[in-house]
Each structure stands twice: as C-alpha cells, then as structure tokens.
Motif scaffolding. Structure first.
Motif, PDB file in Angstrom:
ATOM      1  N   SER A 172     -45.552  -5.288 -31.694  1.00  0.00           N
ATOM      2  CA  SER A 172     -46.214  -6.582 -31.552  1.00  0.00           C
ATOM      3  C   SER A 172     -45.713  -7.591 -32.583  1.00  0.00           C
ATOM      4  N   GLU A 173     -45.327  -7.099 -33.752  1.00  0.00           N
ATOM      5  CA  GLU A 173     -44.819  -7.981 -34.797  1.00  0.00           C
ATOM      6  C   GLU A 173     -43.485  -8.623 -34.381  1.00  0.00           C
ATOM      7  N   CYS A 174     -42.590  -7.802 -33.825  1.00  0.00           N
ATOM      8  CA  CYS A 174     -41.309  -8.326 -33.348  1.00  0.00           C
ATOM      9  C   CYS A 174     -41.552  -9.301 -32.210  1.00  0.00           C
ATOM     10  N   ASN A 175     -42.496  -8.963 -31.362  1.00  0.00           N
ATOM     11  CA  ASN A 175     -42.782  -9.824 -30.230  1.00  0.00           C
ATOM     12  C   ASN A 175     -43.299 -11.175 -30.692  1.00  0.00           C
ATOM     13  N   GLU A 176     -44.283 -11.156 -31.573  1.00  0.00           N
ATOM     14  CA  GLU A 176     -44.916 -12.415 -31.977  1.00  0.00           C
ATOM     15  C   GLU A 176     -44.052 -13.224 -32.939  1.00  0.00           C
ATOM     16  N   CYS A 177     -43.586 -12.561 -34.003  1.00  0.00           N
ATOM     17  CA  CYS A 177     -42.839 -13.312 -35.015  1.00  0.00           C
ATOM     18  C   CYS A 177     -41.407 -13.556 -34.596  1.00  0.00           C
ATOM     19  N   GLY A 178     -40.827 -12.600 -33.861  1.00  0.00           N
ATOM     20  CA  GLY A 178     -39.438 -12.754 -33.465  1.00  0.00           C
ATOM     21  C   GLY A 178     -39.283 -13.448 -32.128  1.00  0.00           C
ATOM     22  N   TYR A 179     -39.472 -12.715 -31.053  1.00  0.00           N
ATOM     23  CA  TYR A 179     -39.145 -13.232 -29.725  1.00  0.00           C
ATOM     24  C   TYR A 179     -39.897 -14.509 -29.380  1.00  0.00           C
ATOM     25  N   GLU A 180     -41.192 -14.516 -29.601  1.00  0.00           N
ATOM     26  CA  GLU A 180     -41.973 -15.698 -29.204  1.00  0.00           C
ATOM     27  C   GLU A 180     -41.606 -16.930 -30.017  1.00  0.00           C
ATOM     28  N   SER A 181     -41.396 -16.756 -31.323  1.00  0.00           N
ATOM     29  CA  SER A 181     -41.020 -17.911 -32.148  1.00  0.00           C
ATOM     30  C   SER A 181     -39.697 -18.488 -31.684  1.00  0.00           C
ATOM     31  N   PHE A 182     -38.725 -17.626 -31.429  1.00  0.00           N
ATOM     32  CA  PHE A 182     -37.425 -18.121 -30.996  1.00  0.00           C
ATOM     33  C   PHE A 182     -37.535 -18.841 -29.652  1.00  0.00           C
ATOM     34  N   ALA A 183     -38.357 -18.300 -28.767  1.00  0.00           N
ATOM     35  CA  ALA A 183     -38.520 -18.946 -27.463  1.00  0.00           C
ATOM     36  C   ALA A 183     -39.139 -20.333 -27.636  1.00  0.00           C
ATOM     37  N   LEU A 237     -41.185 -21.315 -39.236  1.00  0.00           N
ATOM     38  CA  LEU A 237     -40.406 -20.830 -40.383  1.00  0.00           C
ATOM     39  C   LEU A 237     -41.163 -19.698 -41.082  1.00  0.00           C
ATOM     40  N   LYS A 238     -42.471 -19.915 -41.243  1.00  0.00           N
ATOM     41  CA  LYS A 238     -43.292 -18.893 -41.878  1.00  0.00           C
ATOM     42  C   LYS A 238     -43.257 -17.586 -41.081  1.00  0.00           C
ATOM     43  N   LYS A 239     -43.350 -17.734 -39.763  1.00  0.00           N
ATOM     44  CA  LYS A 239     -43.319 -16.535 -38.913  1.00  0.00           C
ATOM     45  C   LYS A 239     -41.982 -15.816 -39.028  1.00  0.00           C
ATOM     46  N   LEU A 240     -40.908 -16.585 -39.076  1.00  0.00           N
ATOM     47  CA  LEU A 240     -39.592 -15.947 -39.177  1.00  0.00           C
ATOM     48  C   LEU A 240     -39.412 -15.274 -40.536  1.00  0.00           C
ATOM     49  N   ILE A 241     -39.996 -15.862 -41.572  1.00  0.00           N
ATOM     50  CA  ILE A 241     -39.944 -15.202 -42.886  1.00  0.00           C
ATOM     51  C   ILE A 241     -40.710 -13.875 -42.820  1.00  0.00           C
ATOM     52  N   SER A 242     -41.880 -13.892 -42.145  1.00  0.00           N
ATOM     53  CA  SER A 242     -42.616 -12.628 -41.995  1.00  0.00           C
ATOM     54  C   SER A 242     -41.801 -11.630 -41.196  1.00  0.00           C
ATOM     55  N   TRP A 243     -41.024 -12.151 -40.263  1.00  0.00           N
ATOM     56  CA  TRP A 243     -40.219 -11.244 -39.445  1.00  0.00           C
ATOM     57  C   TRP A 243     -39.149 -10.567 -40.294  1.00  0.00           C
ATOM     58  N   LEU A 244     -38.553 -11.326 -41.209  1.00  0.00           N
ATOM     59  CA  LEU A 244     -37.592 -10.718 -42.140  1.00  0.00           C
ATOM     60  C   LEU A 244     -38.289  -9.614 -42.932  1.00  0.00           C
ATOM     61  N   GLY A 245     -39.510  -9.918 -43.400  1.00  0.00           N
ATOM     62  CA  GLY A 245     -40.294  -8.943 -44.159  1.00  0.00           C
ATOM     63  C   GLY A 245     -40.546  -7.686 -43.338  1.00  0.00           C
ATOM     64  N   HIS A 246     -40.791  -7.912 -42.042  1.00  0.00           N
ATOM     65  CA  HIS A 246     -41.031  -6.801 -41.133  1.00  0.00           C
ATOM     66  C   HIS A 246     -39.798  -5.892 -41.055  1.00  0.00           C
ATOM     67  N   HIS A 247     -38.610  -6.514 -40.980  1.00  0.00           N
ATOM     68  CA  HIS A 247     -37.379  -5.733 -40.937  1.00  0.00           C
ATOM     69  C   HIS A 247     -37.167  -4.974 -42.250  1.00  0.00           C
ATOM     70  N   ALA A 248     -37.471  -5.636 -43.355  1.00  0.00           N
ATOM     71  CA  ALA A 248     -37.313  -4.989 -44.658  1.00  0.00           C
ATOM     72  C   ALA A 248     -38.243  -3.781 -44.754  1.00  0.00           C
TER      73      ALA A 248
END
Ligand SMILES: [Zn+2]
Ligand SMILES: [Zn+2]
Ligand SMILES: [Zn+2]
Length: 230
Positions: free
Chosen positions: A61-72, A172-183
């Motif tokens: 859900s994190e990848c979906n919300e912070c990653g895919y949805e933000s980019f869309a 931007l905040k969501k994408l930063i969280s997404w980086l954190g998620h990957h880390a």
C-alpha cells in the motif's frame, strides 16, 4: 509489505520467485545435476501459485500510495497545467527518469556493514546511519540522483500556477516518504540475510510482519514544513 496471499485453487500460500524461470532452472540443475528434468521443473513452476517478483506492484500500500499514485497525479498536473509543449515533454521525461531512479537505482548506493549496522554516506538522503539518528559525520552533498527529486519540483513550480504549489509540496513529501520506504525495505531485507547467514543448527529465524518506522530526514524543508513551524 503484506504479500500473504493464497492460491485460490489449492489454498496454499503464493510463492514469489526470486528470479526468472530459466535462471532458476540453471541454478537448480547446477546444484542438483541428477534431480528432476527441465520439463518437469518448468511444469512445477507453471500455474498461478508461483509469481515472479516483478508482478508484485500494487501489493504494497505504501508503494501504491506514495509511489504510483503520486506519479500519476503529477503526470495529470503536467498534462493539464503546463501549456508549453516543449516544457511538457521535458517535465514528463524528467518525471519518468525520477521514478526509475527511485524504484531501481536509489537503493544501490545505500550501505550496511556486513554485521548489519547502517553505514554513513556523504549524500544525506543515502545515509542510513543518519536516518536512524546515529550519524555524527558531515553530509556535504546530495548525490546527483537524489538532487533530481528537488530539482524536478523546483522546475515544475516554474511552469504551473502558484495555487498548485502547496499540492506539489505534498507530493514531494510523499515521494520523500517513498524513498524512506525503499531504504527501510533494503535495511530489513539485508537484516534477514545477515540473520540467515548466522543461522546454525540450533537456531531459527522468525519473521514478524510489523510496521517499522524510520522517519525520513532531508536536507531541505518543504515550504509547508517551514511555515508550519510558527
Ligand atoms: Zn512498497
Ligand atoms: Zn552520515
Ligand atoms: Zn543520494
């Protein structure tokens, strides 16, 4: 990531393959030269109980919300609010390479020592030790890959109405969280491996699915964070 699913026909848990079938076969036949034949091996892997890792998108859900949805959503902003065709093209391209970077390249520069301790990196976005709040070394730079994230948002803001800036800051905040998620994912996965490597005949590795939180630290504040301080 919660990926516990069962195969509807057999009721058995879905298995995620670590590699392509051909690569798995080569590994298997090398290890067990007298084991089952290729056709039998491939037949066993057939069917929906075995899923290649690449098809995992959307499960987390994190990848979906912070990653895919933000980019869309950012893509939609570019499409509807950027008028100049050249800039539209440029922004779309930059957004695509940013996504590729965040999904594939970013984790390659994270570092954990062989004993599983998070290590320092001079790029602040890449310093795992800093994200745990235990780094007392200097971070002189943001690496070329990570800095593109901030550059992109500076650039898109030049092309859209000021009303959208706050919304963009949220992305931007969501994408930063997404980086954190990957880390976080990288850190946890490495730890599983470290524990497995240390496993002896009397031990066991238990994996508990819980949510661990590493709060992201960044070198730059977004506008809303800055104004939110007062
Ligand atoms: Zn994820
Ligand atoms: Zn550091
Ligand atoms: Zn970096």
């Amino acid at each position: 990531m919660s990926s516990y699913r069962t195969h509807s026909k057999s009721g058995l848990p879905i298995m995620y393959l670590q590699d392509h079938k051909q690569a798995l076969w080569e590994k298997f036949s090398e290890e067990y030269p007298n084991g089952m034949r290729r056709t039998a091996f491939m037949t066993r892997l057939q069917g929906s109980r075995f899923v290649y890792q690449d098809n995992l998108g959307g499960l987390c859900s994190e990848c979906n919300e912070c990653g895919y949805e933000s980019f869309a959503s950012i893509n939609t902003i570019i499409d509807t609010h950027v008028e100049d065709e050249f800039s539209k093209e440029e922004l779309t391209q930059k957004l695509n390479s940013l996504r590729r970077y965040m999904r594939r390249e970013y984790i390659k520069d994270l570092k954990i020592t062989s004993s599983g301790t998070p290590a320092h990196k001079s790029c602040i976005c890449h310093c795992l030790s800093h994200s745990f709040g235990i780094c007392n070394l200097q971070h002189f730079e943001i690496c070329n890959g990570c800095v593109e994230l901030f550059h992109f948002f500076d650039l898109i803001k030049n092309h859209v109405d000021g009303e959208l800036h706050e919304l963009l800051d949220d992305y931007l905040k969501k994408l930063i969280s997404w980086l954190g998620h990957h880390a976080r994912k990288f850190y946890l996965n490495t730890h599983v491996q470290v524990n497995l490597d240390e496993l002896d005949e009397d031990g066991a590795v238990i994996i508990v699915d819980y949510k661990m939180r590493i709060l992201p630290h960044t070198a730059r504040e977004t506008k809303s964070q800055f104004f939110g301080k007062r």
